[in-house]
Design an enzyme around this catalytic site. Structure first.
Site, PDB file in Angstrom:
ATOM      1  N   ARG A 175       0.841  -1.203   0.000  1.00 39.90           N
ATOM      2  CA  ARG A 175       0.000   0.000   0.000  1.00 39.90           C
ATOM      3  C   ARG A 175       0.874   1.251   0.000  1.00 39.90           C
ATOM      4  O   ARG A 175       0.576   2.223  -0.697  1.00 39.90           O
ATOM      5  CB  ARG A 175      -0.950   0.005   1.204  1.00 39.90           C
ATOM      6  CG  ARG A 175      -2.041  -1.056   1.120  1.00 39.90           C
ATOM      7  CD  ARG A 175      -3.051  -0.938   2.246  1.00 39.90           C
ATOM      8  NE  ARG A 175      -3.928   0.219   2.068  1.00 39.90           N
ATOM      9  CZ  ARG A 175      -4.786   0.638   2.989  1.00 39.90           C
ATOM     10  NH1 ARG A 175      -4.877   0.004   4.151  1.00 39.90           N
ATOM     11  NH2 ARG A 175      -5.554   1.675   2.761  1.00 39.90           N
ATOM     12  N   CYS A 233      -1.674   5.754   8.960  1.00 42.07           N
ATOM     13  CA  CYS A 233      -1.975   4.468   8.334  1.00 42.07           C
ATOM     14  C   CYS A 233      -3.073   4.712   7.316  1.00 42.07           C
ATOM     15  O   CYS A 233      -3.037   5.703   6.591  1.00 42.07           O
ATOM     16  CB  CYS A 233      -2.371   3.450   9.390  1.00 42.07           C
ATOM     17  SG  CYS A 233      -3.744   3.979  10.442  1.00 42.07           S
TER      18      CYS A 233
END
Length: 278
Positions: A175, A233
């Site tokens: 990611r 995050c």
């Protein structure tokens, strides 16, 4: 004092006469509502806490997926859990403490004595302790929380931090690199952020590694005591887990609660891809 309690320590606390409130914060990206798991078996007297509605608020996409609740909202929730002034709160989940850390991060700011159970519900069961299947509804508590938010940074502060400190992207490497993005409108990372997935700090049973090993892992990306550091995050949940770990080894850190979900939904914010910060 450690931010964590072992299963043995929790069992001792529960029988020692110390006022303890145990909260079950089971939540995962693929299973955000953990109530069914809670009802299938939880630590006796534990109260289920829905992370999406009691440890978060809701707004526009540009606010991120899990904006912070207000102090008043968190206080109302904590009273529903039965928390009283002076209680020790122990949070657990079934995901190595990632969701429980969100409760720790918020309640700690609010002046509550709060810990995370190492190993979570799995550790409790593996130690041979009983679980129950009732839906616990305690008598309302009276806890008074102090204002939260001082340990959070804004989107502008996150953008500026790499110039003077370390901005940690604690998501999985794919990611960060922008190879996949299952939830947000853009793939990649905040320019200048370095990647350090939070899962690196725990063993397979969800117990934190020895502190020297953890400190060395952070030092390898430039994070040492005194470093200005913040974590982000996908939506501010996993980042709180990294803040928990950093605090445990003596390093102060902040969290960007909007995280990538806010950044990628805000027009004009630059996006970096690949395995390098820039």
């Amino acid at each position: 004092m450690s931010n964590f309690v072992s299963v043995a320590e929790l069992n001792e606390l529960r029988t020692s006469g110390v006022p303890v409130r145990v909260i079950d914060v089971r939540w995962r990206l693929d299973r955000p509502d953990g109530r069914a798991d809670y009802l299938a078996g939880h630590i006796p007297d534990a109260v289920y806490v829905p992370l999406d509605t009691e440890l978060s608020s809701h707004g526009e996409p540009a606010d991120g997926r899990h904006p912070l609740p207000t102090t008043a909202q968190l206080q109302d929730a904590a009273r529903r859990w039965g928390v009283r002034d002076g209680d020790v709160v122990v949070a657990y989940d079934d995901a190595k403490g990632v969701a429980a850390a969100r409760a720790w991060w918020l309640l700690r700011q609010a002046g509550v004595d709060v810990r995370v159970l190492e190993g979570g519900i799995r550790g409790w069961r593996d130690a041979g302790h009983d679980v129950t299947t009732d839906d616990v509804t305690p008598e309302a508590g009276d806890v008074t929380l102090t204002p939260i938010g001082a340990d959070a940074i804004t989107i502008d502060e996150a953008a500026a931090l790499p110039a003077s400190g370390v901005l940690l992207d604690v998501r999985a490497g794919e990611r960060y690199r922008g190879e996949v993005e299952p939830l947000d409108p853009q793939a990649g990372h905040i320019p200048g952020a370095v990647n350090l997935p939070t899962v690196l700090h725990f063993d397979s049973a969800g117990r934190i590694l020895d502190h020297d090993t953890v400190r060395a892992t952070f030092a390898a990306v430039g994070v040492t005591p005194g470093t200005a550091v913040a974590a982000y995050c996908g939506s501010g949940i996993t980042a709180a887990h990294t803040a928990l770990v950093l605090d445990e080894v003596g390093i102060e850190a902040k969290v960007f609660p909007g995280s990538w979900s806010q950044w990628s939904n805000t027009p004009g914010r630059p996006v970096a891809v690949g395995d390098q910060p820039g």
